[in-house]
Scaffold this motif. Structure first.
Motif, PDB file in Angstrom:
ATOM      1  N   THR A   4      24.416  40.435  48.921  1.00 22.95           N
ATOM      2  CA  THR A   4      23.050  40.035  48.604  1.00 22.95           C
ATOM      3  C   THR A   4      22.064  40.990  49.275  1.00 22.95           C
ATOM      4  O   THR A   4      22.231  41.339  50.441  1.00 22.95           O
ATOM      5  CB  THR A   4      22.806  38.594  49.086  1.00 22.95           C
ATOM      6  N   THR A  29      18.231  38.859  46.493  1.00 25.87           N
ATOM      7  CA  THR A  29      18.737  38.875  45.130  1.00 25.87           C
ATOM      8  C   THR A  29      20.199  39.292  45.142  1.00 25.87           C
ATOM      9  O   THR A  29      20.633  40.022  46.038  1.00 25.87           O
ATOM     10  CB  THR A  29      17.908  39.816  44.221  1.00 25.87           C
ATOM     11  N   GLN A  30      20.925  38.802  44.164  1.00 27.92           N
ATOM     12  CA  GLN A  30      22.321  39.175  44.012  1.00 27.92           C
ATOM     13  C   GLN A  30      22.391  40.559  43.374  1.00 27.92           C
ATOM     14  O   GLN A  30      21.697  40.822  42.393  1.00 27.92           O
ATOM     15  CB  GLN A  30      23.050  38.162  43.110  1.00 27.92           C
ATOM     16  N   SER A  77       8.563  30.998  40.682  1.00 29.08           N
ATOM     17  CA  SER A  77       9.268  30.670  39.439  1.00 29.08           C
ATOM     18  C   SER A  77       8.908  29.287  38.892  1.00 29.08           C
ATOM     19  O   SER A  77       9.089  29.016  37.709  1.00 29.08           O
ATOM     20  CB  SER A  77      10.772  30.754  39.656  1.00 29.08           C
ATOM     21  N   TRP A 135      14.679  29.712  39.518  1.00 30.07           N
ATOM     22  CA  TRP A 135      14.453  30.714  40.555  1.00 30.07           C
ATOM     23  C   TRP A 135      15.007  32.064  40.148  1.00 30.07           C
ATOM     24  O   TRP A 135      16.145  32.165  39.710  1.00 30.07           O
ATOM     25  CB  TRP A 135      15.079  30.289  41.883  1.00 30.07           C
ATOM     26  N   HIS A 136      14.214  33.106  40.341  1.00 33.26           N
ATOM     27  CA  HIS A 136      14.622  34.474  40.045  1.00 33.26           C
ATOM     28  C   HIS A 136      15.161  35.180  41.283  1.00 33.26           C
ATOM     29  O   HIS A 136      15.772  36.241  41.162  1.00 33.26           O
ATOM     30  CB  HIS A 136      13.439  35.282  39.480  1.00 33.26           C
ATOM     31  N   LEU A 137      14.910  34.626  42.449  1.00 40.89           N
ATOM     32  CA  LEU A 137      15.407  35.155  43.716  1.00 40.89           C
ATOM     33  C   LEU A 137      15.997  33.996  44.510  1.00 40.89           C
ATOM     34  O   LEU A 137      15.916  32.843  44.076  1.00 40.89           O
ATOM     35  CB  LEU A 137      14.264  35.806  44.519  1.00 40.89           C
ATOM     36  N   GLY A 138      16.535  34.294  45.658  1.00 38.48           N
ATOM     37  CA  GLY A 138      16.969  33.275  46.596  1.00 38.48           C
ATOM     38  C   GLY A 138      16.103  33.361  47.844  1.00 38.48           C
ATOM     39  O   GLY A 138      15.383  34.350  48.031  1.00 38.48           O
ATOM     40  N   ASP A 189      18.439  29.033  45.563  1.00 34.64           N
ATOM     41  CA  ASP A 189      19.311  30.099  45.073  1.00 34.64           C
ATOM     42  C   ASP A 189      18.858  30.552  43.697  1.00 34.64           C
ATOM     43  O   ASP A 189      18.322  29.753  42.911  1.00 34.64           O
ATOM     44  CB  ASP A 189      20.762  29.593  44.953  1.00 34.64           C
ATOM     45  N   GLU A 190      19.112  31.820  43.400  1.00 38.38           N
ATOM     46  CA  GLU A 190      18.852  32.343  42.063  1.00 38.38           C
ATOM     47  C   GLU A 190      19.518  31.446  41.034  1.00 38.38           C
ATOM     48  O   GLU A 190      20.653  31.018  41.217  1.00 38.38           O
ATOM     49  CB  GLU A 190      19.447  33.742  41.901  1.00 38.38           C
ATOM     50  N   GLY A 191      18.788  31.171  39.959  1.00 38.71           N
ATOM     51  CA  GLY A 191      19.347  30.398  38.862  1.00 38.71           C
ATOM     52  C   GLY A 191      19.180  28.899  38.984  1.00 38.71           C
ATOM     53  O   GLY A 191      19.363  28.173  38.004  1.00 38.71           O
TER      54      GLY A 191
END
Length: 151
Positions: A62, A55-56, A77, A85-88, A35-37
């Motif tokens: 999404t 991406t959110q 990332s 992570w910058h994407l999911g 997941d992002e983040g």
């Protein structure tokens, strides 16, 4: 234009060294890889199956940015601080992949500058491609159909 695969992007000796390290993994359809983040501590090279990158988007559901297939890199990332992570990513079919430990690869790259340069160039090209895909997809989501056409 497709993302550069490791096969096309890295010299044979660097590929051989890297391919000594992964473990083979599999994911059932619907598995969320990351997941992002979240902390980016690994990456995958797909052998079979497909993975959607997403991406959110505030105020929306999404957004799928790109679908990846065999031979492609899932995750970039891990190479760049702060390693988040910058994407999911979600497996959209059953997936078989090679999983790489990011810390081990970063250490190899630091110990061998030629390897480090080759890996950084490859991942940078993948990153540039993903950014173009994200931009295009987000523009598609945010503009009315035909907004870019001449009147």
């Amino acid at each position: 234009m497709n993302t550069p695969t490791m096969l096309r992007a890295l010299p044979a000796d660097h590929r051989r060294r890297l391919m000594r390290l992964p473990r083979e993994v599999s994911f059932p359809q619907g598995t969320r890889l990351f997941d992002e983040g979240a902390r980016a501590d690994r990456f995958w090279i797909l052998r079979t199956g497909s993975v959607e990158l997403d991406t959110q988007v505030p105020g929306r559901r999404t957004a799928v940015i790109e679908t990846l297939g065999a031979g492609e890199l899932v995750g970039w990332s891990w190479l760049f601080a702060p390693h988040v992570w910058h994407l999911g990513a979600t497996a959209t079919t059953p997936v078989r992949a090679y999983a790489f430990d990011a810390t081990a690869i970063r250490s190899m790259c630091q110990d061998d500058p030629a390897l480090g340069q080759a890996v950084t160039q490859w991942v940078g090209e993948v990153l540039a491609h993903r950014l173009r895909c994200a931009r295009t997809r987000l523009l598609d989501l945010s503009t009315p159909y035909g907004a870019g056409s001449a009147v």
